[in-house]
Design a protein around this motif. Structure first.
Motif, PDB file in Angstrom:
ATOM      1  N   ALA A   1       0.843  -1.197   0.000  1.00 46.27           N
ATOM      2  CA  ALA A   1       0.000   0.000   0.000  1.00 46.27           C
ATOM      3  C   ALA A   1       0.878   1.247   0.000  1.00 46.27           C
ATOM      4  N   ILE A   2       0.342   2.305  -0.575  1.00 48.40           N
ATOM      5  CA  ILE A   2       1.040   3.599  -0.620  1.00 48.40           C
ATOM      6  C   ILE A   2       0.620   4.418   0.594  1.00 48.40           C
TER       7      ILE A   2
ATOM      8  N   GLU B   1       3.291  -4.369   3.440  1.00 46.46           N
ATOM      9  CA  GLU B   1       4.430  -3.502   3.128  1.00 46.46           C
ATOM     10  C   GLU B   1       3.907  -2.128   2.726  1.00 46.46           C
ATOM     11  N   ILE B   2       4.375  -1.117   3.410  1.00 49.79           N
ATOM     12  CA  ILE B   2       3.943   0.252   3.155  1.00 49.79           C
ATOM     13  C   ILE B   2       5.032   0.991   2.379  1.00 49.79           C
ATOM     14  N   ILE B   3       4.634   1.591   1.275  1.00 48.98           N
ATOM     15  CA  ILE B   3       5.534   2.444   0.504  1.00 48.98           C
ATOM     16  C   ILE B   3       5.260   3.879   0.957  1.00 48.98           C
ATOM     17  N   PRO B   4       6.276   4.598   1.405  1.00 51.15           N
ATOM     18  CA  PRO B   4       6.044   5.972   1.880  1.00 51.15           C
ATOM     19  C   PRO B   4       5.430   6.857   0.792  1.00 51.15           C
ATOM     20  N   ASP B   5       4.627   7.818   1.244  1.00 52.51           N
ATOM     21  CA  ASP B   5       4.052   8.786   0.315  1.00 52.51           C
ATOM     22  C   ASP B   5       5.158   9.490  -0.458  1.00 52.51           C
TER      23      ASP B   5
ATOM     24  N   GLU C   1       3.047   7.308 -12.190  1.00 50.30           N
ATOM     25  CA  GLU C   1       4.288   6.715 -12.692  1.00 50.30           C
ATOM     26  C   GLU C   1       5.298   6.509 -11.568  1.00 50.30           C
ATOM     27  N   LYS C   2       5.467   7.524 -10.729  1.00 42.98           N
ATOM     28  CA  LYS C   2       6.424   7.413  -9.617  1.00 42.98           C
ATOM     29  C   LYS C   2       5.989   6.324  -8.638  1.00 42.98           C
ATOM     30  N   GLU C   3       4.692   6.296  -8.298  1.00 40.85           N
ATOM     31  CA  GLU C   3       4.195   5.250  -7.412  1.00 40.85           C
ATOM     32  C   GLU C   3       4.357   3.881  -8.054  1.00 40.85           C
ATOM     33  N   GLY C   4       4.097   3.806  -9.357  1.00 39.25           N
ATOM     34  CA  GLY C   4       4.252   2.549 -10.083  1.00 39.25           C
ATOM     35  C   GLY C   4       5.671   2.019 -10.029  1.00 39.25           C
ATOM     36  N   GLU C   5       6.645   2.903 -10.191  1.00 35.36           N
ATOM     37  CA  GLU C   5       8.053   2.498 -10.105  1.00 35.36           C
ATOM     38  C   GLU C   5       8.364   1.921  -8.733  1.00 35.36           C
ATOM     39  N   LEU C   6       7.831   2.570  -7.681  1.00 32.24           N
ATOM     40  CA  LEU C   6       8.075   2.096  -6.316  1.00 32.24           C
ATOM     41  C   LEU C   6       7.404   0.741  -6.088  1.00 32.24           C
ATOM     42  N   ILE C   7       6.187   0.589  -6.582  1.00 32.76           N
ATOM     43  CA  ILE C   7       5.471  -0.691  -6.448  1.00 32.76           C
ATOM     44  C   ILE C   7       6.244  -1.798  -7.153  1.00 32.76           C
TER      45      ILE C   7
ATOM     46  N   GLY D   1      -2.251   4.441  -5.171  1.00 36.80           N
ATOM     47  CA  GLY D   1      -2.389   5.782  -4.639  1.00 36.80           C
ATOM     48  C   GLY D   1      -3.749   6.370  -5.002  1.00 36.80           C
ATOM     49  N   PRO D   2      -3.930   7.652  -4.742  1.00 37.22           N
ATOM     50  CA  PRO D   2      -5.246   8.279  -4.945  1.00 37.22           C
ATOM     51  C   PRO D   2      -5.726   8.292  -6.391  1.00 37.22           C
TER      52      PRO D   2
END
Length: 157
Positions: free
Chosen positions: A7-8, A36-40, A54-60, A106-107
């Motif tokens: 989760a983001i 597992e939490i991905i920081p905002d 895109e940025k969240e996708g890279e982190l995921i 994310g949102p």
């Protein structure tokens, strides 16, 4: 089988976090589970919706291994009853999936690359819930699904 929920963003509400921790602990009696939490992402005000996805996708995607089976929690996904979801989990276990990874985006949802990597989508409801509440609802449904599979008295029909 291992199940991971990614989760983001952290859960700010302490009451929700307490319940998430409780159901995660209960779930650990049935399956290896990891949240597992991905920081905002920082400075999102300077990013478009597309750039943020895109940025969240890279982190995921950086959190995945080649053997992970990726399932998105998405409003346009398949809806299940609790019993239907337990059947879904059983089918995944029967098909020898080693690592089942569910993602709460994310949102603005998911990047196209995350959609391409996914092998399915599940919807918890056609209603909209906060991302923090979805974590609790989903983990509780995982727990409920395993109690159904074990014929335990948690779920009533």
């Amino acid at each position: 089988m291992n199940i991971k929920l990614i989760a983001i963003g952290k859960t700010d509400n302490k009451s929700l976090q307490t319940l998430i921790d409780d159901y995660s602990k209960r779930l650990s009696f049935y399956v290896k589970f990891n949240l597992e939490i991905i920081p905002d992402i920082k400075n999102v005000k300077n990013l478009s919706e597309s750039q943020q996805k895109e940025k969240e996708g890279e982190l995921i995607l950086s959190k995945l291994t080649p053997t992970d089976e990726l399932i998105l929690l998405d409003e346009n996904g398949t809806t299940f009853s609790s019993v239907g979801f337990s059947d879904y989990l059983q089918k995944k276990m029967n098909s020898s999936v080693k690592s089942l990874v569910f993602i709460i985006g994310g949102p603005y949802g998911f990047s196209e690359e995350v959609y391409r990597k996914s092998l399915g989508k599940v919807s918890l409801s056609s209603m909209t819930f906060s991302h923090q509440m979805v974590r609790l609802f989903f983990i509780e449904q995982l727990y409920r699904g395993f109690t159904i599979l074990k014929n335990e008295p948690y779920h009533h029909q």
